[in-house]
Every structure is written in C-alpha cells, then in structure tokens.
Motif scaffolding. Structure first.
Motif, PDB file in Angstrom:
ATOM      1  N   LEU A   1      83.376  88.582  43.244  1.00  0.00           N
ATOM      2  CA  LEU A   1      82.886  89.488  44.296  1.00  0.00           C
ATOM      3  C   LEU A   1      83.047  90.943  43.885  1.00  0.00           C
ATOM      4  O   LEU A   1      82.131  91.753  44.065  1.00  0.00           O
ATOM      5  N   ALA A   2      84.218  91.273  43.345  1.00  0.00           N
ATOM      6  CA  ALA A   2      84.460  92.647  42.903  1.00  0.00           C
ATOM      7  C   ALA A   2      83.466  93.044  41.817  1.00  0.00           C
ATOM      8  O   ALA A   2      82.941  94.163  41.819  1.00  0.00           O
ATOM      9  N   LEU A   3      83.176  92.115  40.910  1.00  0.00           N
ATOM     10  CA  LEU A   3      82.238  92.409  39.822  1.00  0.00           C
ATOM     11  C   LEU A   3      80.792  92.437  40.305  1.00  0.00           C
ATOM     12  O   LEU A   3      79.973  93.176  39.762  1.00  0.00           O
ATOM     13  N   TRP A   4      80.455  91.635  41.294  1.00  0.00           N
ATOM     14  CA  TRP A   4      79.104  91.694  41.857  1.00  0.00           C
ATOM     15  C   TRP A   4      78.892  93.040  42.549  1.00  0.00           C
ATOM     16  O   TRP A   4      77.783  93.556  42.574  1.00  0.00           O
ATOM     17  N   ASP A   5      79.961  93.619  43.091  1.00  0.00           N
ATOM     18  CA  ASP A   5      79.875  94.964  43.671  1.00  0.00           C
ATOM     19  C   ASP A   5      79.700  96.029  42.593  1.00  0.00           C
ATOM     20  O   ASP A   5      78.942  96.980  42.758  1.00  0.00           O
ATOM     21  N   GLU A   6      80.454  95.858  41.507  1.00  0.00           N
ATOM     22  CA  GLU A   6      80.421  96.843  40.417  1.00  0.00           C
ATOM     23  C   GLU A   6      80.738  96.138  39.109  1.00  0.00           C
ATOM     24  O   GLU A   6      81.877  95.758  38.855  1.00  0.00           O
ATOM     25  N   ASP A   7      79.731  95.954  38.287  1.00  0.00           N
ATOM     26  CA  ASP A   7      79.869  95.265  37.009  1.00  0.00           C
ATOM     27  C   ASP A   7      80.321  96.264  35.939  1.00  0.00           C
ATOM     28  O   ASP A   7      80.241  97.472  36.124  1.00  0.00           O
ATOM     29  N   HIS A   8      80.794  95.740  34.816  1.00  0.00           N
ATOM     30  CA  HIS A   8      81.219  96.569  33.673  1.00  0.00           C
ATOM     31  C   HIS A   8      82.349  97.510  34.083  1.00  0.00           C
ATOM     32  O   HIS A   8      82.240  98.730  33.951  1.00  0.00           O
ATOM     33  N   ILE A   9      83.456  96.938  34.557  1.00  0.00           N
ATOM     34  CA  ILE A   9      84.577  97.787  34.983  1.00  0.00           C
ATOM     35  C   ILE A   9      85.869  97.370  34.279  1.00  0.00           C
ATOM     36  O   ILE A   9      85.997  96.251  33.777  1.00  0.00           O
ATOM     37  N   PHE A  10      86.800  98.292  34.260  1.00  0.00           N
ATOM     38  CA  PHE A  10      88.100  98.048  33.640  1.00  0.00           C
ATOM     39  C   PHE A  10      88.902  97.037  34.458  1.00  0.00           C
ATOM     40  O   PHE A  10      88.781  96.981  35.690  1.00  0.00           O
ATOM     41  N   ILE A  11      89.743  96.289  33.760  1.00  0.00           N
ATOM     42  CA  ILE A  11      90.627  95.344  34.435  1.00  0.00           C
ATOM     43  C   ILE A  11      91.454  96.072  35.487  1.00  0.00           C
ATOM     44  O   ILE A  11      91.657  95.568  36.592  1.00  0.00           O
TER      45      ILE A  11
ATOM     46  N   SER B   1      85.605 103.789  24.881  1.00  0.00           N
ATOM     47  CA  SER B   1      86.307 105.064  25.030  1.00  0.00           C
ATOM     48  C   SER B   1      87.818 104.932  24.881  1.00  0.00           C
ATOM     49  O   SER B   1      88.484 105.895  24.520  1.00  0.00           O
ATOM     50  N   ASP B   2      88.374 103.762  25.146  1.00  0.00           N
ATOM     51  CA  ASP B   2      89.819 103.552  25.070  1.00  0.00           C
ATOM     52  C   ASP B   2      90.062 102.122  24.594  1.00  0.00           C
ATOM     53  O   ASP B   2      89.938 101.183  25.350  1.00  0.00           O
ATOM     54  N   LYS B   3      90.417 101.967  23.324  1.00  0.00           N
ATOM     55  CA  LYS B   3      90.577 100.636  22.724  1.00  0.00           C
ATOM     56  C   LYS B   3      91.689  99.821  23.373  1.00  0.00           C
ATOM     57  O   LYS B   3      91.748  98.613  23.239  1.00  0.00           O
TER      58      LYS B   3
END
Length: 154
Positions: free
Chosen positions: A47-57, A91-93
């Motif tokens: 659900l969180a990813l369907w709201d906003e995909d490609h996000i940091f853990i 941007s941050d490995k």
C-alpha cells in the motif's frame, strides 16, 4: 480520568476492544490476501509503495511506523516472492530504494477486490466512516506525540 478506569472488567477496557479489533482486521485481511501469498504487514508495505513507488526503506519505515528491524524481513520476503525490488540508491550507496515489480502493479486491482469482498462478507461496509477514521487517527497521533515526548526525555 482516574484510576477507577482500570478497575473495570476486561470486556469494559478500551485497550481490549482495540486489541480485538486489530486482531480481527489482521485475520480478515489475512483471509483476503491468502490466495496472493502475502501477509497483512506485507500488504501494508505494498500500500505504501502503491502510494509512492521508488522510495527509501527509511520512508516506508516512517510511513508504516515500523522499525527497520521489523520491516527488513518483510521486504526480504516480498523480494523473494517477486513483489518488489531493492536496489542501492544512486545518490547514497548506503541507502536502499524499494520499487514495485510488474507483478505487484498488475495485482493491485485483484487484491483490492479480494479485500472488498471480505469487507462485504464481514458486513463492514461502513468501515470507511470518516468520523471513525478521524477518531482513530487522532488517537494514533496522541500515541505518536507521547512517544516523541518520551524520546526527548530519554
């Protein structure tokens, strides 16, 4: 409120009703999600990813109010099952970005329908009652504020 609040029987305690409702939601969603092979916590991540995909853990952790230690095994299972991908950030490995797979994007409608069917079977069609949700959000905000105040003290 005074200490007589805690003299009440188990069935008259707000905490017990919230606990039972939470377990009921978990079981209801578990039934709806079983055929997809995902758990209720895994669904919350989706659900969180369907709201906003490609996000940091870290963003997922913050959104769900889950510690990274709790979230990582859930993400690992979702990755192994082909629902998400985890990649190092450009941007941050040290940071990891989580992305939905085609499987999770294509399954969203079917998962939503399965949950709706379960809600209808449980006769919870008023579950979207805005006043009820506002009350729960207010309660959760109070708990969060209390935690933040306690974190500052410690």
């Amino acid at each position: 409120m005074d200490e007589t609040t805690f003299v009440r029987s188990l069935e008259d305690q707000l905490c017990f009703e919230v606990y039972k409702a939470s377990n009921g939601f978990s079981r209801m969603y578990g039934r709806a999600l079983k055929s997809f092979g995902i758990t209720f916590p895994q669904y919350l991540v989706l659900l969180a990813l369907w709201d906003e995909d490609h996000i940091f853990i870290k963003n997922i952790s913050d959104r769900l109010g889950m510690s990274i230690g709790t979230l990582n095994p859930i993400l690992n299972r979702l990755t192994a099952q082909g629902w998400i991908q985890k990649v190092a950030s450009d941007s941050d490995k040290r940071a990891v970005v989580v992305t939905l797979t085609e499987k999770s994007q294509q399954s969203k409608k079917a998962i939503s329908k399965a949950i709706l069917n379960e809600i209808i079977q449980c006769d919870l069609t008023d579950i979207g009652n805005e006043a009820f949700k506002r009350g729960l959000k207010s309660l959760n905000n109070e708990f969060k504020s209390l935690e933040e105040r306690n974190d500052v003290k410690n």
